[in-house]
Design an enzyme around this catalytic site. Structure first.
Site, PDB file in Angstrom:
ATOM      1  N   CYS A   1     -25.521 -25.830 -47.189  1.00  0.00           N
ATOM      2  CA  CYS A   1     -25.905 -26.226 -45.836  1.00  0.00           C
ATOM      3  C   CYS A   1     -26.687 -25.080 -45.225  1.00  0.00           C
ATOM      4  CB  CYS A   1     -24.695 -26.580 -44.996  1.00  0.00           C
ATOM      5  SG  CYS A   1     -23.765 -25.176 -44.440  1.00  0.00           S
TER       6      CYS A   1
ATOM      7  N   ARG B   1     -22.975 -32.670 -32.916  1.00  0.00           N
ATOM      8  CA  ARG B   1     -21.899 -32.674 -33.932  1.00  0.00           C
ATOM      9  C   ARG B   1     -20.620 -32.066 -33.359  1.00  0.00           C
ATOM     10  NH1 ARG B   1     -23.003 -29.317 -38.577  1.00  0.00           N
ATOM     11  NH2 ARG B   1     -20.789 -29.696 -38.656  1.00  0.00           N
TER      12      ARG B   1
ATOM     13  N   ASP C   1     -18.069 -18.517 -35.674  1.00  0.00           N
ATOM     14  CA  ASP C   1     -18.602 -19.614 -34.856  1.00  0.00           C
ATOM     15  C   ASP C   1     -19.003 -19.169 -33.447  1.00  0.00           C
ATOM     16  OD1 ASP C   1     -18.304 -21.327 -36.958  1.00  0.00           O
ATOM     17  OD2 ASP C   1     -16.591 -22.412 -36.157  1.00  0.00           O
TER      18      ASP C   1
ATOM     19  N   LYS D   1     -12.859 -29.765 -32.145  1.00  0.00           N
ATOM     20  CA  LYS D   1     -13.423 -30.497 -33.292  1.00  0.00           C
ATOM     21  C   LYS D   1     -12.762 -30.051 -34.589  1.00  0.00           C
ATOM     22  CE  LYS D   1     -17.386 -29.044 -35.323  1.00  0.00           C
ATOM     23  NZ  LYS D   1     -17.206 -28.901 -36.776  1.00  0.00           N
ATOM     24  N   ASN D   2     -12.668 -28.733 -34.783  1.00  0.00           N
ATOM     25  CA  ASN D   2     -12.180 -28.235 -36.070  1.00  0.00           C
ATOM     26  C   ASN D   2     -10.675 -28.427 -36.268  1.00  0.00           C
ATOM     27  OD1 ASN D   2     -14.730 -27.565 -36.779  1.00  0.00           O
ATOM     28  ND2 ASN D   2     -14.464 -25.329 -36.667  1.00  0.00           N
TER      29      ASN D   2
ATOM     30  N   ARG E   1     -21.648 -22.279 -49.231  1.00  0.00           N
ATOM     31  CA  ARG E   1     -20.368 -22.920 -48.899  1.00  0.00           C
ATOM     32  C   ARG E   1     -19.786 -23.751 -50.049  1.00  0.00           C
ATOM     33  NH1 ARG E   1     -20.661 -25.044 -42.805  1.00  0.00           N
ATOM     34  NH2 ARG E   1     -18.442 -24.616 -42.838  1.00  0.00           N
TER      35      ARG E   1
HETATM   36  C1  UD1 Z   1     -14.426 -23.619 -41.248  1.00  0.00           C
HETATM   37  C2  UD1 Z   1     -14.932 -24.196 -39.947  1.00  0.00           C
HETATM   38  C3  UD1 Z   1     -16.243 -23.522 -39.559  1.00  0.00           C
HETATM   39  C4  UD1 Z   1     -16.088 -22.008 -39.544  1.00  0.00           C
HETATM   40  C5  UD1 Z   1     -15.486 -21.513 -40.849  1.00  0.00           C
HETATM   41  C6  UD1 Z   1     -15.146 -20.033 -40.825  1.00  0.00           C
HETATM   42  C7  UD1 Z   1     -14.095 -26.469 -39.973  1.00  0.00           C
HETATM   43  C8  UD1 Z   1     -14.398 -27.915 -40.103  1.00  0.00           C
HETATM   44  N1  UD1 Z   1     -15.138 -25.615 -40.121  1.00  0.00           N
HETATM   45  O1  UD1 Z   1     -15.382 -23.932 -42.265  1.00  0.00           O
HETATM   46  O2  UD1 Z   1     -16.615 -23.999 -38.272  1.00  0.00           O
HETATM   47  O3  UD1 Z   1     -17.362 -21.408 -39.386  1.00  0.00           O
HETATM   48  O4  UD1 Z   1     -14.261 -22.220 -41.130  1.00  0.00           O
HETATM   49  O5  UD1 Z   1     -14.288 -19.761 -39.781  1.00  0.00           O
HETATM   50  O6  UD1 Z   1     -12.982 -26.077 -39.683  1.00  0.00           O
HETATM   51  N2  UD1 Z   1     -15.536 -20.265 -49.649  1.00  0.00           N
HETATM   52  C9  UD1 Z   1     -15.671 -20.204 -51.023  1.00  0.00           C
HETATM   53  N3  UD1 Z   1     -15.082 -21.175 -51.774  1.00  0.00           N
HETATM   54  C10 UD1 Z   1     -14.362 -22.194 -51.225  1.00  0.00           C
HETATM   55  C11 UD1 Z   1     -14.225 -22.244 -49.832  1.00  0.00           C
HETATM   56  C12 UD1 Z   1     -14.817 -21.245 -49.056  1.00  0.00           C
HETATM   57  O7  UD1 Z   1     -16.313 -19.296 -51.553  1.00  0.00           O
HETATM   58  O8  UD1 Z   1     -13.851 -23.045 -51.970  1.00  0.00           O
HETATM   59  C13 UD1 Z   1     -16.178 -19.210 -48.804  1.00  0.00           C
HETATM   60  C14 UD1 Z   1     -17.259 -19.787 -47.877  1.00  0.00           C
HETATM   61  O9  UD1 Z   1     -18.503 -19.911 -48.512  1.00  0.00           O
HETATM   62  C15 UD1 Z   1     -17.257 -18.747 -46.750  1.00  0.00           C
HETATM   63  C16 UD1 Z   1     -15.779 -18.330 -46.668  1.00  0.00           C
HETATM   64  O10 UD1 Z   1     -15.203 -18.685 -47.922  1.00  0.00           O
HETATM   65  O11 UD1 Z   1     -18.025 -17.641 -47.106  1.00  0.00           O
HETATM   66  C17 UD1 Z   1     -15.012 -18.993 -45.563  1.00  0.00           C
HETATM   67  O12 UD1 Z   1     -15.244 -20.391 -45.606  1.00  0.00           O
HETATM   68  P1  UD1 Z   1     -14.208 -21.464 -45.083  1.00  0.00           P
HETATM   69  O13 UD1 Z   1     -13.136 -20.814 -44.299  1.00  0.00           O
HETATM   70  O14 UD1 Z   1     -13.802 -22.348 -46.214  1.00  0.00           O
HETATM   71  O15 UD1 Z   1     -15.113 -22.317 -44.085  1.00  0.00           O
HETATM   72  P2  UD1 Z   1     -14.963 -23.848 -43.799  1.00  0.00           P
HETATM   73  O16 UD1 Z   1     -13.527 -24.217 -43.926  1.00  0.00           O
HETATM   74  O17 UD1 Z   1     -15.976 -24.615 -44.550  1.00  0.00           O
END
Ligand code: UD1
Length: 420
Positions: free
Chosen positions: A116, A399, A307, A22-23, A121
């Site tokens: 969420c 999902r 995850d 999915k990711n 996030r």
């Molecule tokens: C992706 C995965 C999710 C997984 C996560 C961490 C997808 C669709 N989802 O989520 O399944 O749990 O990686 O491996 O691929 N952060 C900020 N600012 C930002 C972006 C991120 O502070 O602009 C923080 C987030 O709150 C979190 C950390 O960085 O604490 C990592 O998040 P991130 O790697 O961005 O997660 P996702 O890409 O949303």
């Protein structure tokens, strides 16, 4: 609304075929916005999040058709550039269209995803990087309004934190930018690697793939011819089914998997006493003489994935001794704890750390899924609980898990999907 009913104390045997990730699929579908051709994708999983993103693209004017196991995505007819709240609210990863839409059209509006269940996030790192590339970003009435009338410019971006979708978004934006973009502290997850590899094969020069420093040479606004590709296997689905084998202490094989993406997960299973046999695309887990407790810290790839945290917590309830599980990525990713406690688990929480004392007898009851991976932890607990477990709100599970009930039935689990 559907729910799952399963009977506990089961022993599993046989093989489970792993679906496409999915990711990985989500950024790869968003990537089709950069294409001038009709893109042919295979091994897309049948899960709700993929349908959501395809619907978003269709709303923008793209044509998405499933045919003979392939998905054909044609974005040549794309005419809208607004990703509306009604879709984005159901799936945060919709933010992945921001970079490619802005790179292609020089403007777009994407609803802010908001918080969420597993934490705040934010998407500040995505926005800051696009601003560095010359975009003008304003937040108005809950929408990100981005413009770059003269196109995006290559530049040096250093992510303050490693972000998976942030890296994917900026890689896609940089692919059509003018000049070279260097991303430092890039995510190294296999899903990001596949995105870079496909772009690279499609004419965007990307160096450093798989490392923390990516160098992307943009096409200066020219759309690209995207090669046909097959989505990599879902490493989290694979890890979840290995935990199903582990928690029931059964011999179970998963096929169409990629063991090279599961290093940290397999290492923890081995530490817990299970033996693992891998081939190029299959993994067999063998029962443990004694399930040992474990210490887990979730971190970015290649370390242990957040995850898989909930699933290992369910498994730790069956270990003989005290396991410590520390969640480093998301502040609120322990919502499965109270449901596991209701089933009889001995878990105490202290900030970001859970202490699980085992082995405990679990009892079946009604439980509520709270997020995607928390849901699968409840399924795992249900496999060994006394009696019947009813798992409600499984739209979370839908999902990201393709045909979970059927895949488990095939290895001997008494599980049915029912309507409330
Ligand atoms: C992706 C995965 C999710 C997984 C996560 C961490 C997808 C669709 N989802 O989520 O399944 O749990 O990686 O491996 O691929 N952060 C900020 N600012 C930002 C972006 C991120 O502070 O602009 C923080 C987030 O709150 C979190 C950390 O960085 O604490 C990592 O998040 P991130 O790697 O961005 O997660 P996702 O890409 O949303």
């Amino acid at each position: 609304m559907d729910y799952l009913q399963l009977k506990g104390s089961q022993s599993l045997s046989g093989e489970i075929k792993i679906s496409g990730a999915k990711n990985a699929s989500l950024p790869l579908i968003a990537m089709t916005i950069l294409a001038k051709n009709n893109v042919k994708i295979s091994n897309l999983p049948h899960v709700a999040d993929i349908n959501t993103l395809l619907k978003l693209l269709s709303n923008l004017g793209a044509t998405c058709e499933r045919n003979n196991g392939y998905m054909h995505v044609d974005t040549s007819t794309l005419h809208e550039t607004k990703a509306t709240y009604d879709i984005v609210k159901t799936m945060r990863a919709s933010i992945l269209v921001l970079g490619p839409l802005l790179a292609r059209f020089g403007k777009c509006e994407v609803s802010l995803p908001g918080g969420c269940a597993i934490g705040q996030r934010p998407v500040d790192l995505h926005l800051k990087a696009l601003e560095q590339m010359g975009a003008n970003i304003e937040i108005k009435s809950g929408y990100i309004e981005a413009t770059a009338p003269n196109g995006l410019q290559g530049c040096d971006i250093i992510f303050d934190k490693i972000t998976v979708t942030g890296t994917a978004n900026i890689v896609m934006a940089a692919s059509l930018a003018n000049g070279i973009t260097n991303i430092t502290n890039a995510a190294r997850e296999p899903e990001v690697v596949q995105l870079c590899e496909i772009l690279n094969k499609s004419g965007v020069k990307i160096e450093g793939i798989g490392s923390a420093i990516l160098t992307i040479s943009g096409t200066n606004g020219k759309l690209i011819d995207i090669v046909d590709f097959s989505v990599i296997p879902d490493r989290i689905e694979a890890g979840t089914y290995l935990c199903a084998g582990a928690i029931t202490n059964s011999k179970l094989t998963i096929i169409n998997a990629d063991p090279s993406h599961l290093g940290a997960v397999l290492a923890k299973l081995e530490e817990m006493g299970f033996s693992i046999e891998s081939s190029l695309d299959s993994i067999t887990i063998h029962p443990a003489d004694e399930i040992k407790p474990v210490k887990i810290i979730t971190q970015e790839y290649p370390a242990f994935p957040t995850d898989m945290q909930a699933q290992f917590m369910a498994l730790a309830t069956q270990a003989n001794g005290v396991s410590i599980i520390e969640e480093k990525l998301f502040e609120n990713r322990f919502m499965h704890v109270s449901e596991l406690q209701r089933m009889g688990a001995d878990i105490s929480l202290n900030g970001h750390t859970a202490t699980v004392s085992g082995k405990t007898k679990l009892s079946g009851t009604d439980v509520m899924a709270t997020d995607l991976r928390a849901s699968s932890a409840l399924v795992l607990a249900g496999l060994i609980a006394d009696g019947t477990t009813d798992i409600h709100r499984i739209y979370h599970l839908d999902r990201g898990y393709d045909s979970l009930d059927k895949k488990l039935q095939n290895v001997g689990v008494d599980i049915v999907r029912l309507s409330e």
